[in-house]
Design an enzyme around this catalytic site. Structure first.
Site, PDB file in Angstrom:
ATOM      1  N   LYS A  79      38.343  28.046  51.461  1.00 46.61           N
ATOM      2  CA  LYS A  79      37.148  28.679  51.086  1.00 46.61           C
ATOM      3  C   LYS A  79      36.035  27.928  51.481  1.00 46.61           C
ATOM      4  O   LYS A  79      35.977  26.731  51.564  1.00 46.61           O
ATOM      5  CB  LYS A  79      37.316  28.996  49.758  1.00 46.61           C
ATOM      6  CG  LYS A  79      36.350  30.206  48.811  1.00 46.61           C
ATOM      7  CD  LYS A  79      37.151  31.563  49.090  1.00 46.61           C
ATOM      8  CE  LYS A  79      36.251  32.494  48.619  1.00 46.61           C
ATOM      9  NZ  LYS A  79      36.803  33.775  48.275  1.00 46.61           N
ATOM     10  N   VAL A 180      32.836  49.762  38.075  1.00 49.11           N
ATOM     11  CA  VAL A 180      33.052  50.694  39.085  1.00 49.11           C
ATOM     12  C   VAL A 180      32.048  50.488  40.461  1.00 49.11           C
ATOM     13  O   VAL A 180      31.118  51.206  40.445  1.00 49.11           O
ATOM     14  CB  VAL A 180      32.937  52.029  38.564  1.00 49.11           C
ATOM     15  CG1 VAL A 180      34.245  52.585  37.979  1.00 49.11           C
ATOM     16  CG2 VAL A 180      31.954  52.336  37.500  1.00 49.11           C
ATOM     17  N   VAL A 183      35.280  48.200  44.675  1.00 53.62           N
ATOM     18  CA  VAL A 183      36.549  48.355  44.723  1.00 53.62           C
ATOM     19  C   VAL A 183      36.883  49.389  43.596  1.00 53.62           C
ATOM     20  O   VAL A 183      37.705  50.336  43.471  1.00 53.62           O
ATOM     21  CB  VAL A 183      37.466  47.070  44.414  1.00 53.62           C
ATOM     22  CG1 VAL A 183      38.784  47.252  44.350  1.00 53.62           C
ATOM     23  CG2 VAL A 183      37.133  46.043  45.278  1.00 53.62           C
TER      24      VAL A 183
HETATM   25  P1  NAD Z   1      30.811  45.038  43.323  1.00 54.65           P
HETATM   26  O1  NAD Z   1      29.821  44.053  43.098  1.00 54.65           O
HETATM   27  O2  NAD Z   1      30.854  45.886  44.320  1.00 54.65           O
HETATM   28  O3  NAD Z   1      31.258  45.634  41.834  1.00 54.65           O
HETATM   29  C1  NAD Z   1      31.493  45.016  40.732  1.00 54.65           C
HETATM   30  C2  NAD Z   1      30.964  45.974  39.542  1.00 54.65           C
HETATM   31  O4  NAD Z   1      31.194  45.349  38.454  1.00 54.65           O
HETATM   32  C3  NAD Z   1      29.487  46.430  39.783  1.00 54.65           C
HETATM   33  O5  NAD Z   1      29.467  47.806  39.760  1.00 54.65           O
HETATM   34  C4  NAD Z   1      28.897  45.615  38.572  1.00 54.65           C
HETATM   35  O6  NAD Z   1      27.802  46.457  37.922  1.00 54.65           O
HETATM   36  C5  NAD Z   1      29.966  45.621  37.498  1.00 54.65           C
HETATM   37  N1  NAD Z   1      29.926  44.639  36.460  1.00 54.65           N
HETATM   38  C6  NAD Z   1      29.333  43.425  36.683  1.00 54.65           C
HETATM   39  N2  NAD Z   1      29.473  42.755  35.353  1.00 54.65           N
HETATM   40  C7  NAD Z   1      30.253  43.691  34.476  1.00 54.65           C
HETATM   41  C8  NAD Z   1      30.696  43.738  33.218  1.00 54.65           C
HETATM   42  N3  NAD Z   1      30.346  42.381  32.513  1.00 54.65           N
HETATM   43  N4  NAD Z   1      31.474  44.478  32.789  1.00 54.65           N
HETATM   44  C9  NAD Z   1      31.641  45.876  33.462  1.00 54.65           C
HETATM   45  N5  NAD Z   1      31.023  45.800  34.775  1.00 54.65           N
HETATM   46  C10 NAD Z   1      30.439  44.671  35.232  1.00 54.65           C
HETATM   47  O7  NAD Z   1      32.189  43.924  43.678  1.00 54.65           O
HETATM   48  P2  NAD Z   1      33.634  44.450  44.211  1.00 54.65           P
HETATM   49  O8  NAD Z   1      33.561  44.235  45.649  1.00 54.65           O
HETATM   50  O9  NAD Z   1      33.938  46.005  43.878  1.00 54.65           O
HETATM   51  O10 NAD Z   1      34.460  43.456  43.706  1.00 54.65           O
HETATM   52  C11 NAD Z   1      35.067  43.465  42.095  1.00 54.65           C
HETATM   53  C12 NAD Z   1      35.982  42.422  42.156  1.00 54.65           C
HETATM   54  O11 NAD Z   1      37.041  42.574  42.579  1.00 54.65           O
HETATM   55  C13 NAD Z   1      35.363  40.850  42.140  1.00 54.65           C
HETATM   56  O12 NAD Z   1      35.969  40.139  41.115  1.00 54.65           O
HETATM   57  C14 NAD Z   1      35.761  40.605  43.399  1.00 54.65           C
HETATM   58  O13 NAD Z   1      35.738  39.283  43.380  1.00 54.65           O
HETATM   59  C15 NAD Z   1      37.245  41.148  43.326  1.00 54.65           C
HETATM   60  N6  NAD Z   1      37.603  41.125  44.621  1.00 54.65           N
HETATM   61  C16 NAD Z   1      37.282  42.280  45.740  1.00 54.65           C
HETATM   62  C17 NAD Z   1      37.594  42.481  46.658  1.00 54.65           C
HETATM   63  C18 NAD Z   1      36.875  43.271  47.787  1.00 54.65           C
HETATM   64  O14 NAD Z   1      37.551  43.642  48.968  1.00 54.65           O
HETATM   65  N7  NAD Z   1      35.697  43.728  47.481  1.00 54.65           N
HETATM   66  C19 NAD Z   1      38.667  41.843  47.297  1.00 54.65           C
HETATM   67  C20 NAD Z   1      39.620  41.030  46.352  1.00 54.65           C
HETATM   68  C21 NAD Z   1      38.741  40.837  44.981  1.00 54.65           C
END
Ligand code: NAD
Length: 359
Positions: A79, A180, A183
Site C-alpha cells: 500500500k 450509500v 459501493v
Molecule cells: P464512497 O465515498 O463512495 O461512499 C461512502 C459513503 O459513506 C458516502 O456516501 C458517505 O457520505 C457515507 N458516509 C460517510 N460517513 C458515514 C457515516 N458515519 N455513516 C453513514 N454513512 C457515512 O466510498 P465507496 O467507494 O463506496 O467505499 C465504501 C467503503 O468500502 C469504504 O470503507 C471503502 O474503503 C470500502 N471499499 C471500497 C471499494 C471500492 O471498490 N470502492 C473496495 C473495497 C473496499
C-alpha cells in the site's frame, strides 16, 4: 517507536519517497511478495504526522496481503500513502514524481487508486510507470471497481444466507446498508433486484434520498444503523463500526459489507461469535475491487473479472466451515486460510525451474 519496531519483523520493505519541488511525500509499504508483486492502492490524506501515515500504510499493506491471498490472486500485499491534502497539493508533477518512485521499485509494488486518488490520477501516474492499475478504460484500465466490489459483497451475503437459512435467495431478507456511496448504491441495486427489503443510512442526505427513490428503502440515522433489527447489517462507509460501544446494541443476524477494518480490534471477532452474529470478514467480501484492478495486469476482461468475483461465495463458505471445524471466529479462520495459502504457495518457489519461466 521507530519504523523497524512498527514493522515488527513482518514487512519486507518500507520506502520513503520525497520530491521537494512538487511537494511529494510518500511512503510505500510492501508487506509481502510471497505470492507475487504487492498490489495496493495509494491513499492521499492529510495525516497529522509522519508516524500516523506510517502506521496507516503498514496496517493497510498487511490487509492487502490477506485480501489477495483469500481472493486466490497471485499477488502480494502493499500500500502507499501520500501525505497532504489532495485538494490543495495534488498536481501533475506530484503524481508523476510519485509514478517515477513506483517505477523505481521495478514491479515489486503495483499501485491503484484509494481514498483521495481517482481513476484520472492513475492515468497520470501511468505516464511514468508500468506498475499501475485502476486506470480508465481508454487507458487500458477496468474503470470503476466499486461495481465488482458490490457484486462480491452480494456473493458474500449469499454465502451467509446458505449458512444461516439454508438458501441462497435474499428475497424478503431485511438488509441495512450503512453508507450509500459508490459501493453501497450498487449493492442496494443488486439487493433490490434480488427482492431484499432495504434500510439505508448516510451522512449525505442526497445519497439517502436517491436510495429511497430508486429502491424504496427505509431510512435510519447514520449513528443508529448498527442497532436496527435486521437479517444482515452491511457497513459500506467507514471502518471500526463493530466496537465496544456498538457491540451490545447489534440486533442483526449477520454482518457483511464493503467497509475495510469493520472490527475495531481483533477480539471483536470473538465477541461477535459469542453473540451468535455471523461475520463475513471484510477483506474477503470486499475483494471485488482488488480483483477488478488485478485483472488489468492481464489486459482487462470484464467477464473474467466478474467470474473471479463470483469465487467470493466459495471463499466465504470455506471460512464458515473452517471457523466451525476449529471453533474460532470467522475473522480468525479467514486469517488462517490466507496465511496458509501464502505459506504453501510461496514454498513452491523453492522448486527450481529454468530461468525466465517463473519468479
Ligand atoms: P464512497 O465515498 O463512495 O461512499 C461512502 C459513503 O459513506 C458516502 O456516501 C458517505 O457520505 C457515507 N458516509 C460517510 N460517513 C458515514 C457515516 N458515519 N455513516 C453513514 N454513512 C457515512 O466510498 P465507496 O467507494 O463506496 O467505499 C465504501 C467503503 O468500502 C469504504 O470503507 C471503502 O474503503 C470500502 N471499499 C471500497 C471499494 C471500492 O471498490 N470502492 C473496495 C473495497 C473496499
Amino acid at each position: 517507536m521507530g519504523a523497524f519496531g512498527l514493522m515488527g519483523g513482518e514487512y519486507e520493505q518500507v520506502v520513503y519517497n520525497h520530491d521537494p519541488a512538487s511537494g511529494l511525500k510518500a511512503i510505500i509499504a510492501i508487506h509481502s511478495t510471497a505470492l507475487g508483486p504487492a498490489l495496493g492502492g495509494t491513499r492521499f490524506y492529510p495525516y497529522p504526522s509522519e508516524d500516523d501515515a506510517l502506521a496507516d500504510v503498514l496496517r493497510l499493506a498487511r490487509g492487502m496481503s490477506y485480501k489477495a491471498a483469500m481472493a486466490g490472486l497471485n499477488l502480494g500485499g502493499g500500500k502507499a500513502v501520500i501525505i497532504g491534502d489532495p485538494k490543495r497539493v495534488k498536481s501533475e508533477a506530484l503524481l508523476r514524481a510519485y509514478g517515477r518512485f513506483v517505477e523505481s521499485l521495478g514491479g515489486r509494488y503495483i499501485t491503484a487508486e484509494d481514498v483521495g486518488t481517482y481513476i484520472p490520477d492513475m492515468d497520470v501516474v501511468s505516464l511514468e510507470t508500468r506498475f499501475v492499475t485502476g486506470r480508465s478504460p481508454a487507458n487500458g484500465g477496468g474503470g470503476d471497481p466499486s461495481i465488482n466490489t458490490a457484486y462480491g459483497v452480494l456473493k458474500g451475503m449469499q454465502a451467509v444466507a446458505e449458512e444461516l437459512w439454508n438458501e441462497h435467495d435474499l428475497a424478503g431478507r431485511h438488509v441495512v446498508v450503512q453508507g450509500v456511496g459508490k459501493v453501497g448504491t450498487h449493492l442496494c441495486h443488486l439487493l433490490h433486484q434480488a427482492g431484499a427489503r432495504l434500510t439505508v443510512a448516510d451522512v449525505d442526505v442526497d445519497n439517502v434520498a436517491r436510495a429511497v427513490k430508486e429502491f424504496g428503502a427505509d431510512t435510519v440515522e447514520p449513528g443508529k444503523a448498527h442497532a436496527v433489527e435486521c437479517d444482515i447489517f452491511a457497513p459500506c462507509a467507514m471502518g471500526a463500526v463493530v466496537n465496544d460501544d456498538t457491540l451490545p446494541e447489534l440486533k442483526c443476524a449477520a454482518i457483511a459489507g464493503s467497509a475495510n477494518n469493520v472490527l475495531a480490534r481483533d477480539e471483536h471477532g470473538y465477541a461477535l461469535r459469542q453473540l451468535g452474529i455471523l461475520y463475513a470478514p471484510d477483506y474477503v467480501v470486499n475483494a471485488g475491487g482488488l480483483i477488478n484492478v488485478a485483472d488489468e495486469l492481464k489486459g482487462y476482461s470484464p467477464e473474467r473479472a466478474k467470474a473471479k468475483v463470483e469465487g467470493i461465495f466459495g471463499a466465504v463458505r470455506d471460512i464458515f466451515h473452517r471457523a466451525k471445524a476449529e471453533g474460532v471466529p470467522t475473522s480468525e479462520a479467514a486469517d488462517r486460510i490466507a496465511k496458509d495459502r501464502m505459506r504453501d504457495i510461496s514454498r513452491l518457489r523453492l522448486i527450481r525451474v529454468l530461468p525466465g519461466v517463473s519468479g
